[in-house]
Motif scaffolding. Structure first.
Motif, PDB file in Angstrom:
ATOM      1  N   LYS A   1       0.818  -1.222   0.000  1.00  0.00           N
ATOM      2  CA  LYS A   1       0.000   0.000   0.000  1.00  0.00           C
ATOM      3  C   LYS A   1       0.846   1.264   0.000  1.00  0.00           C
ATOM      4  N   THR A   2       2.079   1.152   0.474  1.00  0.00           N
ATOM      5  CA  THR A   2       2.909   2.345   0.642  1.00  0.00           C
ATOM      6  C   THR A   2       4.134   2.384  -0.265  1.00  0.00           C
ATOM      7  N   LYS A   3       4.425   1.298  -0.963  1.00  0.00           N
ATOM      8  CA  LYS A   3       5.646   1.269  -1.756  1.00  0.00           C
ATOM      9  C   LYS A   3       5.547   0.255  -2.892  1.00  0.00           C
ATOM     10  N   ILE A   4       6.111   0.635  -4.019  1.00  0.00           N
ATOM     11  CA  ILE A   4       6.303  -0.274  -5.140  1.00  0.00           C
ATOM     12  C   ILE A   4       7.785  -0.227  -5.472  1.00  0.00           C
ATOM     13  N   VAL A   5       8.389  -1.394  -5.614  1.00  0.00           N
ATOM     14  CA  VAL A   5       9.763  -1.496  -6.085  1.00  0.00           C
ATOM     15  C   VAL A   5       9.738  -2.510  -7.210  1.00  0.00           C
ATOM     16  N   GLN A   6      10.289  -2.126  -8.361  1.00  0.00           N
ATOM     17  CA  GLN A   6      10.234  -3.026  -9.509  1.00  0.00           C
ATOM     18  C   GLN A   6      11.563  -3.029 -10.246  1.00  0.00           C
ATOM     19  N   LEU A   7      11.952  -4.221 -10.701  1.00  0.00           N
ATOM     20  CA  LEU A   7      13.088  -4.389 -11.596  1.00  0.00           C
ATOM     21  C   LEU A   7      12.526  -4.811 -12.940  1.00  0.00           C
ATOM     22  N   ILE A   8      12.907  -4.098 -13.992  1.00  0.00           N
ATOM     23  CA  ILE A   8      12.553  -4.484 -15.356  1.00  0.00           C
ATOM     24  C   ILE A   8      13.846  -4.662 -16.130  1.00  0.00           C
ATOM     25  N   GLU A   9      13.912  -5.709 -16.940  1.00  0.00           N
ATOM     26  CA  GLU A   9      15.140  -5.982 -17.682  1.00  0.00           C
ATOM     27  C   GLU A   9      14.806  -6.485 -19.075  1.00  0.00           C
ATOM     28  N   GLY A  10      15.663  -6.123 -20.022  1.00  0.00           N
ATOM     29  CA  GLY A  10      15.463  -6.534 -21.401  1.00  0.00           C
ATOM     30  C   GLY A  10      16.236  -5.620 -22.341  1.00  0.00           C
ATOM     31  N   ASP A  11      15.790  -5.559 -23.585  1.00  0.00           N
ATOM     32  CA  ASP A  11      16.406  -4.719 -24.596  1.00  0.00           C
ATOM     33  C   ASP A  11      16.417  -3.261 -24.143  1.00  0.00           C
ATOM     34  N   ASP A  12      17.536  -2.565 -24.379  1.00  0.00           N
ATOM     35  CA  ASP A  12      17.700  -1.180 -23.923  1.00  0.00           C
ATOM     36  C   ASP A  12      16.539  -0.273 -24.349  1.00  0.00           C
ATOM     37  N   VAL A  13      16.194  -0.307 -25.619  1.00  0.00           N
ATOM     38  CA  VAL A  13      15.144   0.582 -26.141  1.00  0.00           C
ATOM     39  C   VAL A  13      13.799   0.251 -25.502  1.00  0.00           C
ATOM     40  N   VAL A  14      13.486  -1.026 -25.403  1.00  0.00           N
ATOM     41  CA  VAL A  14      12.217  -1.468 -24.811  1.00  0.00           C
ATOM     42  C   VAL A  14      12.133  -1.028 -23.348  1.00  0.00           C
ATOM     43  N   ILE A  15      13.203  -1.222 -22.594  1.00  0.00           N
ATOM     44  CA  ILE A  15      13.203  -0.883 -21.166  1.00  0.00           C
ATOM     45  C   ILE A  15      13.098   0.625 -20.964  1.00  0.00           C
ATOM     46  N   ASN A  16      13.814   1.400 -21.767  1.00  0.00           N
ATOM     47  CA  ASN A  16      13.718   2.866 -21.654  1.00  0.00           C
ATOM     48  C   ASN A  16      12.298   3.353 -21.938  1.00  0.00           C
ATOM     49  N   LYS A  17      11.663   2.819 -22.974  1.00  0.00           N
ATOM     50  CA  LYS A  17      10.286   3.219 -23.298  1.00  0.00           C
ATOM     51  C   LYS A  17       9.321   2.803 -22.189  1.00  0.00           C
ATOM     52  N   LEU A  18       9.503   1.609 -21.667  1.00  0.00           N
ATOM     53  CA  LEU A  18       8.637   1.131 -20.585  1.00  0.00           C
ATOM     54  C   LEU A  18       8.777   2.018 -19.351  1.00  0.00           C
ATOM     55  N   TYR A  19       9.999   2.356 -18.978  1.00  0.00           N
ATOM     56  CA  TYR A  19      10.194   3.212 -17.804  1.00  0.00           C
ATOM     57  C   TYR A  19       9.601   4.603 -18.037  1.00  0.00           C
ATOM     58  N   ASP A  20       9.723   5.126 -19.242  1.00  0.00           N
ATOM     59  CA  ASP A  20       9.109   6.424 -19.560  1.00  0.00           C
ATOM     60  C   ASP A  20       7.592   6.368 -19.371  1.00  0.00           C
ATOM     61  N   ARG A  21       6.961   5.259 -19.755  1.00  0.00           N
ATOM     62  CA  ARG A  21       5.504   5.099 -19.557  1.00  0.00           C
ATOM     63  C   ARG A  21       5.162   5.006 -18.071  1.00  0.00           C
ATOM     64  N   ILE A  22       5.969   4.294 -17.330  1.00  0.00           N
ATOM     65  CA  ILE A  22       5.733   4.144 -15.886  1.00  0.00           C
ATOM     66  C   ILE A  22       5.783   5.508 -15.202  1.00  0.00           C
ATOM     67  N   LYS A  23       6.758   6.340 -15.564  1.00  0.00           N
ATOM     68  CA  LYS A  23       6.888   7.670 -14.945  1.00  0.00           C
ATOM     69  C   LYS A  23       5.651   8.532 -15.184  1.00  0.00           C
ATOM     70  N   LEU A  24       4.961   8.314 -16.297  1.00  0.00           N
ATOM     71  CA  LEU A  24       3.775   9.108 -16.628  1.00  0.00           C
ATOM     72  C   LEU A  24       2.472   8.488 -16.123  1.00  0.00           C
ATOM     73  N   ASP A  25       2.541   7.278 -15.620  1.00  0.00           N
ATOM     74  CA  ASP A  25       1.354   6.543 -15.178  1.00  0.00           C
ATOM     75  C   ASP A  25       0.838   7.144 -13.864  1.00  0.00           C
ATOM     76  N   ASN A  26      -0.413   7.586 -13.846  1.00  0.00           N
ATOM     77  CA  ASN A  26      -0.963   8.246 -12.655  1.00  0.00           C
ATOM     78  C   ASN A  26      -1.252   7.284 -11.502  1.00  0.00           C
ATOM     79  N   ARG A  27      -1.028   6.009 -11.685  1.00  0.00           N
ATOM     80  CA  ARG A  27      -1.165   5.054 -10.584  1.00  0.00           C
ATOM     81  C   ARG A  27       0.061   5.068  -9.684  1.00  0.00           C
ATOM     82  N   HIS A  28       1.136   5.703 -10.172  1.00  0.00           N
ATOM     83  CA  HIS A  28       2.376   5.852  -9.413  1.00  0.00           C
ATOM     84  C   HIS A  28       2.585   7.316  -9.053  1.00  0.00           C
ATOM     85  N   THR A  29       3.150   7.566  -7.876  1.00  0.00           N
ATOM     86  CA  THR A  29       3.616   8.906  -7.527  1.00  0.00           C
ATOM     87  C   THR A  29       5.065   8.772  -7.077  1.00  0.00           C
TER      88      THR A  29
END
Length: 131
Positions: free
Chosen positions: A43-71
């Motif tokens: 309820k108070t914390k999310i910690v995630q490791l994502i791994e894979g192709d550089d371009v795919v991981i960078n795009k995924l992290y960019d989407r996560i940063k914009l996702d309003n379910r995360h602060t």
């Protein structure tokens, strides 16, 4: 190949069911894009490791940063890796949503999942969860 580990705080108006729905959808997309990793969810914390192709991981992290379910999304580690930590897991889930605080003993599951010995990733993940 790249690994990004980040932490965030779940939005107050998002409940566990919304995150479970997100995780189910993410697992399928991760499989299609060869993304592996693990996520700790409470309820108070999310910690995630994502791994894979550089371009795919960078795009995924960019989407996560914009996702309003995360602060308060912030990077813990961003590094090149030779091998995946979670070779056969498109997203292993450590679900502590209803628990007050995770304890180190509860991470014995991770020892069975690791396919590599990237101590830096493992240690950073465990330290962040226990803090």
């Amino acid at each position: 190949m790249k690994a990004i580990m980040y932490k965030s705080i779940p939005s107050k108006d998002i409940g566990k069911s919304k995150f479970q729905e997100l995780l189910q959808n993410s697992q399928e997309r991760n499989r299609l894009h060869s993304v592996t990793g693990y996520i700790f969810l409470s309820k108070t914390k999310i910690v995630q490791l994502i791994e894979g192709d550089d371009v795919v991981i960078n795009k995924l992290y960019d989407r996560i940063k914009l996702d309003n379910r995360h602060t308060e999304v912030s990077v813990i580690l961003d590094k090149q890796i030779e091998r995946r930590t979670m070779m056969n897991w498109n997203m292993a889930i450590l679900d502590f949503w209803n628990d007050q605080k995770a304890t180190f003993d509860e991470f014995s599951l991770l020892d069975k999942l690791y396919s590599s010995t990237d101590i830096e990733l493992i240690k950073a993940f465990q330290e962040e969860i226990l803090s």
